[in-house]
Design an enzyme around this catalytic site. Structure first.
Site, mmCIF file in Angstrom:
data_model
loop_
_atom_site.group_PDB
_atom_site.id
_atom_site.type_symbol
_atom_site.label_atom_id
_atom_site.label_comp_id
_atom_site.label_asym_id
_atom_site.label_seq_id
_atom_site.Cartn_x
_atom_site.Cartn_y
_atom_site.Cartn_z
ATOM 1 N N TYR A 1 -4.972 -0.330 11.678
ATOM 2 C CA TYR A 1 -4.188 0.283 10.604
ATOM 3 C C TYR A 1 -5.061 0.611 9.397
ATOM 4 O O TYR A 1 -5.037 1.734 8.883
ATOM 5 C CB TYR A 1 -3.037 -0.627 10.163
ATOM 6 C CG TYR A 1 -2.506 -0.196 8.826
ATOM 7 C CD1 TYR A 1 -1.705 0.931 8.716
ATOM 8 C CD2 TYR A 1 -2.878 -0.857 7.651
ATOM 9 C CE1 TYR A 1 -1.268 1.380 7.484
ATOM 10 C CE2 TYR A 1 -2.445 -0.410 6.418
ATOM 11 C CZ TYR A 1 -1.639 0.712 6.333
ATOM 12 O OH TYR A 1 -1.215 1.163 5.114
ATOM 13 N N GLU B 1 -5.674 -0.891 0.126
ATOM 14 C CA GLU B 1 -5.059 -1.150 1.429
ATOM 15 C C GLU B 1 -5.178 -2.621 1.826
ATOM 16 O O GLU B 1 -4.259 -3.183 2.416
ATOM 17 C CB GLU B 1 -5.690 -0.252 2.500
ATOM 18 C CG GLU B 1 -5.286 1.200 2.413
ATOM 19 C CD GLU B 1 -3.794 1.406 2.598
ATOM 20 O OE1 GLU B 1 -3.146 0.599 3.288
ATOM 21 O OE2 GLU B 1 -3.260 2.383 2.048
ATOM 22 N N ASP C 1 1.719 1.074 10.110
ATOM 23 C CA ASP C 1 2.113 -0.250 9.629
ATOM 24 C C ASP C 1 3.621 -0.418 9.806
ATOM 25 O O ASP C 1 4.280 0.389 10.477
ATOM 26 C CB ASP C 1 1.698 -0.434 8.169
ATOM 27 C CG ASP C 1 2.457 0.479 7.219
ATOM 28 O OD1 ASP C 1 3.210 1.362 7.688
ATOM 29 O OD2 ASP C 1 2.303 0.310 5.993
#
Length: 381
Positions: free
Chosen positions: A122, A39, A140
């Site tokens: 996020y 991520e 996102d």
């Protein structure tokens, strides 16, 4: 929107994902560390670009503990070419937090995860939902685009209140026990089908009740305030060729430990203009070389510019570097010159921040992309 349309969205999305999901390396495991690394890498970076970096990073730092214990230079070198290097430094700082505070085990609590360096709302939501199957919103750009279109949200997605609204909405859509798959399915739909331009509505699994499609607004959403264009800067850059014992090598220097590209290595360079994207029209090559020589001398780097080599550009989120690159010869001076250079005001004091390198030494130092391009062009010629 009616409740049945929300249920339809979640059900059809998950069915589509089961059949169409990409085989990505971080999806082959539920290891929170792998999810976390992926991520962070995927921020502002395409999946195809990230995959080889992910493999290399995990091979080099297979555990949180190994990342925490590694020298920062090794981490930056492994990240080299991926850009946005503060991500790598924050990732390592957070790994050290996990090691010190949680015994090297990634926590799952919202406050604990959000308290780690470099992890925002996020990323926290993504880690908690994907790795731990906890209902958590990971909103996102891809997700906001899907939600804006399906639910016809005609509000600026750059505003905090819009993001908050979408985070609350996502939590009402997550089916029981399916948080991990749902989060990934939502991201996948935005990446593969509900794309920024020319969305593939005819093969979209939720097209039947997509409000934007029904009103012909699929290409005008989401609404997003345009970011300011990056500020142009013109820089004069020196490829300083060594003499004597440094014959065949060039000089590099280390950037400060904080700020843009912190801790990375570069060619000596100076700013001469922030007004345009090219060489100032009034500056001849001779003038440019004279200014470069004078500026470097103030950092105790005595050089004699020989001629222009190339032009290079690199765009950051807020700055665009336009670089005139000049070949320079080191001028023999007392050895104290480099010591003086190391204490120049713009660079760190008390560290060995200059090196003489040849092409083989490039493997030892982490360089920003623009300097990799310049160095590769120089050494190949």
């Amino acid at each position: 929107m009616p409740t049945e349309h929300k249920q339809y969205f979640s059900h059809e999305l998950l069915d589509w994902y089961e059949i169409n999901k990409r085989d990505l390396p971080w999806r082959r495991h539920r290891d929170p560390y792998y999810i976390w690394v992926s991520e962070i890498m995927l921020q502002q970076t395409r999946v195809d670009t990230v995959i080889p970096y992910f493999h290399r990073f995990i091979e080099r730092f297979p555990t949180i503990q190994s990342l925490a214990d590694a020298p920062e230079d090794d981490v930056l070198k492994c990240w080299e070419g991926l850009g946005y290097y503060s991500r790598a430094r924050n990732l390592q700082a957070a790994a050290r937090q996990v090691t010190e505070q949680y015994g090297g085990v990634m926590p799952s609590g919202k406050d604990e995860v959000s308290g780690l360096k470099g992890i925002g709302p996020y990323t926290s939501g993504a880690i908690r939902s994907i790795a731990f199957n906890i209902p958590a919103a990971a909103v996102d750009g891809n997700v906001m685009r899907v939600l804006s279109r399906y639910f016809l949200i005609e509000e600026d997605i750059m505003k905090v209140k819009t993001r908050t609204k979408m985070e609350d909405l996502v939590l009402t859509l997550v089916p029981d026990g399916r948080a991990s798959d749902f989060t990934q399915a939502l991201m996948e739909l935005g990446a593969l089908i509900c794309t920024p331009k020319s969305p593939k509505c005819l093969v979209c699994p939720v097209m039947e009740h997509c409000s934007a499609r029904l009103e012909g607004k699929e290409e005008s959403l989401p609404i997003k305030t345009k970011a300011k264009p990056p500020r142009p800067e013109y820089r004069l850059t020196a490829i300083v060729e060594g003499t004597g014992v440094h014959e065949g090598k060039i000089l590099i220097r280390k950037r400060p430990s904080t700020g843009l590209l912190a801790g990375m290595w570069e060619l000596p360079h100076v700013i001469v203009s922030t007004e345009g994207s090219a060489v100032p029209t009034a500056m001849s090559e001779e003038t440019a070389m004279a200014r470069l020589r004078a500026a470097l001398l103030t950092e105790a780097i005595p050089v004699l510019p020989i001629g222009h080599v190339m032009h290079a550009e690199h765009t950051f989120s807020h700055i665009q570097w336009n670089m005139g690159v000049y070949r320079c010869k080191w001028q023999d001076v007392p050895p104290a010159a480099l010591v003086a250079a190391e204490s120049a005001a713009a660079y760190e004091t008390g560290e060995e921040n200059f090196r003489w390198i040849d092409v083989h030494d490039m493997e030892r130092y982490a360089f920003p992309n623009v300097f990799i391009r310049i160095l590769n062009a120089y050494f190949s010629s």
